[in-house]
Every structure is written in C-alpha cells, then in structure tokens.
Design an enzyme around this catalytic site. Structure first.
Site, short mmCIF file in Angstrom:
data_model
loop_
_atom_site.label_atom_id
_atom_site.label_comp_id
_atom_site.label_asym_id
_atom_site.label_seq_id
_atom_site.Cartn_x
_atom_site.Cartn_y
_atom_site.Cartn_z
N ASP A 121 0.86 -1.18 0.00
CA ASP A 121 0.00 0.00 0.00
C ASP A 121 0.91 1.23 0.00
O ASP A 121 2.10 1.13 0.26
CB ASP A 121 -0.88 -0.04 1.26
CG ASP A 121 -1.73 1.20 1.42
OD1 ASP A 121 -2.29 1.67 0.41
OD2 ASP A 121 -1.84 1.70 2.55
N ARG A 160 -2.06 15.34 -2.61
CA ARG A 160 -3.46 14.94 -2.65
C ARG A 160 -4.30 16.20 -2.77
O ARG A 160 -4.14 17.15 -1.98
CB ARG A 160 -3.83 14.18 -1.37
CG ARG A 160 -3.05 12.90 -1.19
CD ARG A 160 -2.98 12.48 0.26
NE ARG A 160 -4.29 12.13 0.80
CZ ARG A 160 -4.68 10.90 1.08
NH1 ARG A 160 -3.86 9.89 0.87
NH2 ARG A 160 -5.86 10.65 1.58
N ASP A 182 -1.29 -0.80 6.11
CA ASP A 182 -1.52 -0.28 7.46
C ASP A 182 -2.99 -0.07 7.79
O ASP A 182 -3.31 0.26 8.93
CB ASP A 182 -0.80 1.07 7.61
CG ASP A 182 -1.50 2.19 6.86
OD1 ASP A 182 -1.68 3.28 7.41
OD2 ASP A 182 -1.89 1.95 5.69
N ASN A 242 -8.45 -1.27 4.73
CA ASN A 242 -8.61 -1.58 3.31
C ASN A 242 -7.51 -2.50 2.78
O ASN A 242 -7.54 -2.93 1.63
CB ASN A 242 -8.65 -0.30 2.48
CG ASN A 242 -7.39 0.53 2.62
OD1 ASN A 242 -6.69 0.43 3.63
ND2 ASN A 242 -7.09 1.34 1.64
#
Length: 1166
Positions: A426, A653, A869, A872
């Site tokens: 991830d 982001r 972590d 999901n």
C-alpha cells in the site's frame, strides 16, 4: 475529558444520516422474514415471550478446548501429522511378538514428543481461558426492579436487560443506545478493540428515548425491538423499535458493539440486543487463514519419500529373509542350525516361508522407523518460536517514538521471510507517514504556497536542477519523525504552508480577497471535526476522523478562520474581518451535513450565515467536482485544472472547493425530501438519500483547490533501493492518479534512473470519445480490446531474461486494472508484469488489491509479501503468503490481520535481508541435517540386519534406539536452527544479493536434500564396515574375548553419536558457546547415560548391563576404533567442503571471505 474540558456537544445534525427520526407506521419489509426474525422485549428479560425464544447467555468462551475435549481433540490434532500417526501405528505393533524391541522403548519417545506439543497447546489455551474468565466476570449495572440498578457480572446478562455503562467502561454486549449524559442521546465510542481505529465514533439514540436519563425513569420502561438475526456484519444493522404504539427505524447509529469503550460521555443507558456468541464481534471471531510455508509443505513430501525408502528396505529384507528361510531346511539338513528351523515358530518356519516373509516385512517397518525423525516437528516448533523471539527483541526494528517493537504474530512463516520474490505494498500510511500537511492551494486561479515537496525535490535531483524555494523556514526539510526533524520555527502539526501574499492577514490586500475569504471559510465549516478547548490555556485542538480533515481546519485557523466551538445547530468561528483587521466571532447555523463516502467522493454542509443566506459548501475529488460546476460560474476553471495536475505531479493529494447559494424554497424542497428519505425503512433507503442530495449538489461555483502532502516515512527510498538490489520485485497498489503515483515512485526509488516505463492506460482519445456516447457495452468492449492490445505490444518488446527485468517498470491505471484481472487477460498481464522490477497499480480498490495479490501468488508460484496499514489492506494481507502490518495512524486492523507487525516500512529491509536470510538458511540446514542424522542411524540398522541374514535383529539396545533422537542428537540441531549465521547482519545489508539464496531456494532443492541423504547413507556405510572390519575375528580385550553384538552395537552407536555431532560442527558457520555446550554435552551425555543405564539391574539394562565400565572403557580397542571410525566418516564431507569452497564457492562464502579479510585488517590496525 480531564481538566474540566467536558463538552456538551449536541451533534444530532452533525451526522445528518442519523438526524432526528420520526415515527413510521410500518417496519422495514425484511423484518420478520428470513434472517430478520429476532424479537427483543426491552426491560422484560424474564417475561414468557422472552423465555420461549431461548436466546443464548452472555458467557463467552474463546478457548480451543474444554476440560472434556482437550485430550481427544489435542490427540487428534497431533496424529493428523503423518509422521506422528506412523509412530503411533509402530508403537501399537510394538506390543505384538513382531516387535524387534520392547514396547515401552517404542512408546516413551512418542509420549515425550506428543506430550511436549500438547503441553504447548495447553499453555496457550489456558492463557485464553484466563482472558475469558476476566471478561466474563466484569461488572456492569443492570436494572432489576423499580428503577434500581445492581452490579451484575457480564456472563449473567440476558437479552432485553437494561444496562447502565459508565465512562471508560467496555460495553458488555451489543446494546441499543437509549439515552446518555447528553440531552440528544449522543455518546462517543472507541472501537480500537474491534477495528483498531483510534478515532472516536459518534453514536446517537432515538429522540423518543433520549429523555430517559435517570435510573428511576426505567421503572416502567417497555419497548419491543425487531431486528436482524445474529450476523458478522460490523457495519450494518437493520431493525425497528415499537414504543408507545409507534414504530421507529433503527440503524447502526443506535447500536453499541461489545468490546467498544464509552469515551467522553459520563454514562449511557442501553438495552441488550445480542449476547455472548451472538454479538457481532464474536460472530467475526474466525481464525485467520491457515498459512504453511513452502519448506514445510516440501518437508511433508520428503517424509513420504522416506516412507517409500523404509517400505523398500523392508520389502527387500522380507524377500531375502523369505528365500533364506525357505532354504534353511533341505532334506532334513539345517543350514542355519542355530535357528532350529526344524522346530521353529512361524517366524522362521521354512514350511511357511511366505507368511514368515510377510511378518518380517511388518517387523522391518518397525525396525527402520528411525529413518523418520520423530522429534523433527517439535524441534522445528521450538526453533521457530525462538527465532520469532529474536525478531521481537531486535532493537534495530524498535520504533522508539511510538514505543513499538517488531512483533512476529505467527512463527509458522519465519523461513519464508527469506524467500520473498514479490512485495505488494500500500502507499498511504505504509510508504508515507499518513500525517497530512497543508502545503499548497489554488484560489481563484492563483497558486499559493512556496514550500517544496519531497517529490519535487526528487524530480529536481533527477533532472539536475536547483530548487527555487528550498530555504523557507526549513519547513520543506521536515522529516516524518517529530523528534528528529530539523526546523527553525516551532512546527505546527498539519501545516507546512508558506506564502507571504496571504499569510499574517496579508490576503485582505489581495484583489481576490473575497474568494480567499470564502475559500478558507469553507475549510473552517465543511468538516466533521470536534474541537477541544483546554480551559487552562484556551488552546484549541481538533479530533478528526482523518488527518486530511484536521489539516484543513488547522490551515483555516492559521490563515485567520479559527473553528473553536460547535453545538447542536451552530458552528462558531473566529474570523479575520477584512475591514477592521481584527478577529470577530461569527456563528453559522448548521442545517445539514452530507457525509463523505467512497461512492460520493465528496462531502457538503448546508449552513445559514448571519445575513440569513443559505449556503451549500462542498469539497471533493476533481473527478466528481468539475462536472458539478455551473457552466458560467467563473473563468478560472482551466487554470485550476492545470494547478491540480501540477500538484498531482508533485505527489500531493488534491480536493476541489466550491459553493452554492440556495434560496429558501429550494432548500425546503430538498430538506423535506432528504428527511423523508432518512426516515424511510424501505430497502432503497440509501438510494433515496442519494437522490435527495443530487437536488442541490450541482451548479456549484468554483473557489479553488487544496493540496496536502503525505510525507514519505524516513528511510523508504533507501529501503526500496536495497530491496530492489536484493532482486525483490516491488508492486505498489495505490488509490492515487497515475501522475501522482509516478512522481512518488521516483521519490521513493521505486522508479529509478534508466528504467523504461511501460504505461497501460485507457486515457486515450478513442476511449474518451467513446465514453461520451454513454454506451456501456461498447465502452467495455473497446476498453478491453485496447488493454489487450497494449499488453501484446509491450510483451513483444520486453525481454524475458531476468537480467534485463530491472530496466522496466510497469504502470497501469485503475480503469485498465478492471480488465486485466479478467480470466482471459490476467495471465498475459502477469507474464508482462513479472518481467519488470517495479509495478504501480493506480486507483486500486481494496478488492482489487486482494485480487492482484492472489494473481501474483498463484500465477508466479513464488513467495509473496503484502504490507499495509489500514482496514482496506486486510484482504491483501490475508491473500499473500506473508502479511506484514504497519502499526501506524490508521489503527490496528491491518496489524490484527497480519503475520508480522512492524512500525515503519524501513524495518522491512532488516526483517527480510537479515532475519529472513538467517531464518531460511537455519531452517533449511536444520531439516536437511535432521534427515542426514536419521538416515545415518537408520541405515546402520539395515546394514546390520543384512549382515545378520535379514533376521530383523536390531544392532542396538532398545533404549539406545529410543533416545537417539530425543537426547543424543537433538539439541545440537536445535542450536543450529536458532543461532547459526553464515554472515553477520552488517554483511547481509551490505551485500543484498545474498538474499537470492532463499528466493532461488538453493539450500532446499531436491538435489541438495538428496545430497544430504547420500551423506547419511555413506556415513552409515563407512561406520558399519569400518567397525565390522576392526572388531571381526580378533580379541577385543586382554581376556581374549571377541566383540559380541552388544559390544559391536555399542561401539558403532558411539561412532554415530560422535560423527553426527561433529559433522554438525563442520556444518555450522557461526559456532557460539551454546554450540559447544550442546555438541560436547550431547556426546558426554551419551557416555553418562551408558554408565548410569548399565548400572541398573540386568532386567532393565539387558545387553547394556555394566557394558561401558566393564567391557568398553577398559579396552584400548574401543577408543581407537571410535577415533579412527569417526575421523574416517568425516573425511568425505570435509573433502567435499574443501573442494566446494576452493573451486565452486557460493556467493555467501565469498562474502564470508570478505568479512574475514575486513576483520583481519581491523585487528592489525588495532
């Protein structure tokens, strides 16, 4: 809250989906049907209607065994192992006349081994039992009668009981929230025990029961709840409550789950809905997927192979025995007269030779069972537990700031840590810190923010360009670890923004000051953040559901819009007034909150300002926001799009901010439809809410965009580079858009200079043009053909050789990922991906992460490791061969689903390259050595039996046979598995290519295993024939006695004990004091045992009675034969080692030589 910071927050409209719900005349149509048949009579647990339903108690048992089931279940578990079952059969046959040894000597070792494993199981289960006792005996206040509450143990709760839970107590069962300290029946819940999330969750009871906030009020309380049956769905609940002749719909908002803790609320009242094993947390208490390492599975096949050898030797021996037995009596003449075949039993009867051969076959199976290492499984368990302990205690994987060491949650997969071929990772929270910082923004077409991101820094380094703004406040040099970052000014968590044009109130002089004011006001209002004010200092801190939310509110505060208070219907700000230049208090009436979810990708609030205007404030992803803008709202949309793309290139982001002013009539239409949708109990409840929201979330006016940075964790680029040098392929599965993912890939060394990028994307003009037609079938068909064509073209240009794979990196976007996971394409995609050193999958959903992991695991046939972590990432961790959880900011759900937990991604380097390399090597060498020593021992039995005309006569005393594996050769091999290391940790990290030894499985190939087996056969043959020739036809002692079976067997046994232990010393690459103790101790213990056992009565010691003290020790021949035979048996292996190291050195041996040279230079310098 300590220090009087208690907040009476009336937040029923903060979480709008749980706003005040009115009565309904009908229940959800599912209630009463299959799966929705539960009826709870609140405050009437003893009523007749409640008693006939026979709901379970609240007693919980998580143990694997009970007192009655421990022995049968535990024995069943032990004898599921083929080797143990084999020894059980052999032990049973030992009670028959067929046995070549006594039954007790065959059973005792099995009892010791099985007993050790069962003791371990019992200890682990007893710990679970103590935890159950503690939980079941906790106390909670339960309503008994006339408004009186008594302390009652959890295990005695019944469905329908009314309980009172105090602040910081755990909920004893699944409860329906009725009321709380707060007048609108809200409470705060910590769910860390359920999902690991540290953020508090808000729960709210129904309005009709919110007034029941004293004990006395429950005196005559009655209600009936109809709801779903017990199930494992943590995030859904369907039900209704009948109260005072009205029906009220229930949702997850009213359900308090067992194991959660009440926080920031003095008390709550609740009705017990689910008890014990019916609670949702217990329904989810399933064992994680069972994972076995490839070495362990291969070990089973080796044992089957040894079974076949034992079967073959028994078969050969029985055939020869049958032939010789048949020929023992010819014309009344006895060839082997000492067996008296003329009056023999069936075992040596020449007239019944076939039957005798069959019986001999069964005897052979028992005699040669020593080929199978009885203590192998228990020894491996001990070794793996100790290896895991070393991982847990490694100070170099301890994260001091968070006080989190590495934790091996299972020891089954230690050796696979040294065989990882592909890592699937991830990004957010795993490669990055998940600590968001507001760093840039675009307002009304103007970009603000000078600080430089890590991705921009990496891009400039890659292109050899200087940084234009790299000296401002030191902010752009901040590291993830707050304790170690260099800075000039005190750091504000979540804020790394600098632009003199709008900071310190300078924005009021900007020509676009109105847009700037609306921009930061939106950030201060559009959120679900909870403020906490320290009364002693007046300092405001924020508790947010995500670090993004907190960063936005902090940024608004630092730029003049401080959010400091919230009530049920209002939000309070301290705003910088452009006219006066002073901060003024403004109050905004909170009308609705339209929450964020993964399908909406946005959130909105509806507020009324002090002028009476109704405003919709919205923030969301660019993929859904730009299409909702008014066509003629402003003229800077294209500029904002460009800024958003630039921010994405910088690894940031982004969110789009927009607003809309609503008139009263439009708002009232929306509000009526929205409330009707919320109070609906139909199956399309969520669809109705979404339809209502669509009425107002359109025709928005653009304000700008935010950009926040999630910094890389310390050491991530260096770690990824080292893992790549070790030959490990790295896949990153991220939700970012492609441009962001590529630039972050360069920042963390996933993408490196000279790599050729293979990009598979559906962002092509043809597909985009087709998407405008809205023909889903045509779009899907064209998209699939496009993806397939791109894969074919790249396959033709990418070489298959592994040597060139590091020159390629594959990047695939989210749309394409949907199609490459289909059955007819995934094989070709995997073939292409495996030729690349790095792979980035963009816009990946949690399900796609799990599917990609499954594809790599099953398709490549190599060991995969997944690291993440968050919740999901759970599917990905469970699909991989090894799941590594990061104990970071997103709670502990990934850790709870993992096999190994670490605090930082950089620790993966040491976990794999050091501990993984060592564990793989130790386990491989240990298993091979186990088979070697057992074959050396077992084959000597076969050679002696052949020498004795296949008479099934064992060469050794019964107890010598039994204790060989248990006492005389087991501890050295355990020491080998725990302490051996071919090179130091420093050299493992300096020479990462050492890791390929495990990836290519060089130490546990069939060639190497068969080589160790051949070593066992040859050692046994050398020992047997040398002992035979040395002791045959000559006096053994001064009395002129020749060596009998007892002397010969004990001498050969002594040589084997010396040989296998000394050969272990030759095998070990890192001899410690413990090695010396167990090697020499095992040899010495053999002599001590022989002395003590020989001193017992002849009935017990039989052929060993005073054998050492009277026959062996006084004879020089015994010591000379032991020395010569032991050295002779070691010569072949020693010769092999010399030739191999001198002419065909392995890579690790060359590294060893480097280490020796470095140490010798250091010694000379000293």
């Amino acid at each position: 809250m300590a220090g009087g910071t208690r907040r009476k927050l009336l937040l029923s409209k903060l979480y709008s989906f749980a706003c005040l719900k009115g009565p309904s005349r009908r229940d959800d149509p599912r209630i009463g049907g299959p799966g929705f048949s539960r009826v709870v009579y609140c405050n009437e647990p003893e009523s007749f209607e409640a008693s006939i339903r026979k709901y379970g108690t609240n007693y919980v048992r998580t143990t694997k065994y009970t007192l009655a089931t421990f022995f049968p279940k535990s024995l069943f578990e032990q004898f599921r192992r083929v080797a143990n079952f084999y020894f059980l059969v052999v032990g049973t046959l030992a009670f028959t006349p067929l046995a070549p040894y006594t039954a007790v000597s065959a059973i005792i070792p099995l009892i010791i081994v099985i007993g050790a494993s069962m003791t371990k199981e019992a200890i682990e289960d007893w710990r679970r039992r103590l935890q159950d006792i503690e939980a079941n005996n906790r106390k909670v206040k339960v309503h008994k009668y006339n408004g009186v509450f008594h302390d009652t143990e959890w295990k005695n709760l019944r469905v329908g009981d009314i309980v009172k839970v105090q602040k910081d107590e755990f909920f004893p069962a699944d409860l329906l929230l009725l009321s709380s300290t707060y007048e609108d029946a809200i409470c705060y819940v910590e769910t860390m025990n359920l999902d690991g999330e540290t953020n508090l969750k808000l729960k709210q009871g129904l309005e009709v029961t919110s007034d029941y906030n004293t004990d006395q009020m429950f005196r005559d309380f009655k209600a009936t709840v109809k709801c779903e049956d017990p199930n494992a769905h943590l995030y859904s609940f369907v039900g209704s409550m009948e109260f005072e002749a009205n029906h009220y719909p229930l949702s997850l908002r009213q359900l308090l789950l067992r194991g959660s803790k009440l926080r920031n609320t003095n008390f709550i009242y609740g009705a017990v809905i689910f008890t014990g094993h019916d609670t949702k947390v217990m329904q989810n208490a399933t064992d994680p997927p069972s994972k076995r390492s490839k070495i362990e599975r291969k070990m089973d096949r080796i044992i089957y192979f040894l079974f076949s050898i034992v079967f073959s030797m028994s078969l050969v021996g029985s055939i020869c025995f049958g032939i010789w037995t048949k020929n023992d009596l010819e014309n009344g003449r006895m060839k082997r007269w000492y067996l008296r075949p003329d009056r023999s039993t069936i075992f040596f009867d020449p007239k019944r030779a076939p039957a005798a051969a069959i019986y001999h076959f069964l005897t052979g199976l028992m005699l040669f069972n020593y080929f199978i290492p009885i203590s192998l499984y228990v020894s491996i368990e001990i070794v793996k537990i100790l290896q895991s302990t070393f991982i847990n205690l490694d100070i170099h994987m301890y994260y001091e700031e968070a006080d989190k060491p590495a934790r091996a949650r299972t020891s089954n997969l230690n050796e696979e840590l040294g065989q990882v071929d592909t890592i699937l990772s991830d990004k957010t929270g795993t490669l990055t810190c998940n600590e968001m910082e507001f760093i840039k923004c675009s307002i009304a077409g103007t970009a603000y923010g000078h600080n430089v991101t890590e991705v921009e820094r990496a891009m400039h380094r890659r292109n050899g360009l200087p940084l234009a703004h790299d000296k401002l406040n030191g902010h752009d040099h901040i590291e993830c670890s707050p304790g170690s970052e260099p800075h000039i000014e005190p750091r504000i968590k979540g804020f790394n923004f600098y632009d003199e044009r709008i900071m310190n109130g300078n924005w009021v002089d900007r020509p676009d000051d109105d847009a700037i004011q609306k921009f930061f006001r939106l950030l201060a209002l559009c959120h679900t953040v909870i403020p906490e004010v320290e009364q002693s200092t007046g300092k405001v801190s924020y508790e947010a559901e995500s670090p993004d939310e907190a960063a936005f509110v902090v940024a608004a505060r630092e730029l003049g819009f401080e959010f400091y208070k919230r009530t049920q219907k209002s939000i309070f700000l301290h705003e910088l007034d452009p006219k006066s230049g002073r901060k003024v208090e403004r109050v905004y009436e909170l009308l609705n909150v339209l929450e964020f979810n993964t399908s909406r990708k946005r959130m909105s609030v509806v507020v009324r300002n002090e002028e009476g205007k109704i405003l919709l404030l919205c923030k969301g992803a660019d993929s859904v926001m730009f299409e909702r803008l008014s066509k003629h709202s402003n003229d800077f949309e294209d500029t904002t799009r460009r800024h958003v793309n630039e921010y994405a290139d910088a690894g940031l982001r982004t969110l789009i901010l927009a607003y809309r002013e609503l008139d009263e009539e439009e708002y009232h239409k929306f509000n009526k439809k929205f409330n009707d949708a919320k109070n609906s109990v139909s199956a399309d409840h969520d669809a109705l809410i979404a339809e209502a929201i669509e009425m107002i979330e359109n025709k928005l006016t653009l304000l700008g965009a935010t950009a926040i940075e999630d910094k890389l964790q310390n050491g991530v680029p260096e770690c990824i580079l080292k893992l790549a040098q070790a030959g490990i392929k790295i896949w990153v599965l991220t939700g970012d858009k492609m441009e962001t993912a590529i630039n972050i890939g360069f920042a963390c060394s996933l993408l490196r200079r000279g790599m050729k990028q293979i990009i598979i994307s559906l962002e092509t003009p043809d597909i985009q043009a087709l998407e405008k037609s809205c023909d889903k079938y045509a779009i899907a068909k064209a998209s699939k053909e496009s993806v397939h064509g791109q894969i074919r073209r790249w396959m033709a240009s990418v070489p298959t050789s592994s040597g060139a794979s590091e020159e390629f990196a594959l990047i695939i976007d989210g749309k394409s990922l949907v199609y490459v996971l289909e059955d007819d394409i995934k094989g070709k995609f995997l073939n292409l991906a495996l030729r690349c050193a790095s792979v980035i999958c963009c816009r990946s959903s949690p399900k796609q992460k799990a599917l990609v992991t499954r594809l790599v695991k099953s398709g490549a046939g190599k060991v995969t490791l997944a690291i993440g972590d968050g919740a999901n990432d759970v599917g990905m961790l469970q699909e991989a061969d090894i799941g590594v959880g990061i104990s970071g900011a997103e709670g502990m759900q990934a850790v709870m689903a993992s096999d190994i937990a670490i605090a930082q991604f950089r620790f993966l380097e040491r976990l794999l390259l050091v501990h993984g390399h060592w564990c793989y090597r130790r386990i491989s060498m240990m298993i091979c050595y186990f088979f070697f020593k057992n074959i050396a021992f077992g084959f000597s039995l076969f050679l002696y039996e052949a020498h004795a005309a296949f008479s099934a006569q064992p060469a050794y005393n019964d107890w010598f046979l039994s204790f060989y594996n248990v006492f005389f050769s087991s501890l050295p091999v355990v020491a080998l598995g725990v302490f051996d290391q071919d090179v130091s940790a420093r050299l493992c990290l300096e020479f990462p290519q050492l890791y390929q030894e495990g990836v290519q499985n060089r130490l546990f190939r069939w060639v190497r295993i068969l080589g160790w087996m051949f070593n066992g056969f040859s050692s046994a043959a050398i020992i047997f024939f040398l002992c035979t020739r040395a002791l045959e036809h000559q006096a053994f002692n001064s009395n002129g006695h020749v060596a009998g079976r007892d002397i010969f067997g004990t001498t050969m046994y002594t040589c084997i004990v010396w040989s296998v232990n000394l050969q272990m010393a030759l095998t070990a690459r890192y001899l410690t004091l413990i090695h010396h103790i167990v090697i020499w101790g095992s040899i010495m213990f053999w002599y001590l045992f022989c002395l003590m056992y020989g001193a017992t009565s002849p009935t017990l010691s039989t052929t060993a009675y005073k054998l050492l003290i009277e026959a062996l020790a006084p004879s020089p021949a015994f010591w000379v034969v032991t020395l010569v035979v032991t050295v002779g048996s070691l010569i072949p292996y020693f010769t092999y080692l010399v030739i191999q190291m001198e002419f065909f050195p392995m890579y690790n041996q060359r590294v060893q030589w480097v280490g020796y040279k470095v140490r010798s230079i250091d010694d000379r310098l000293r």
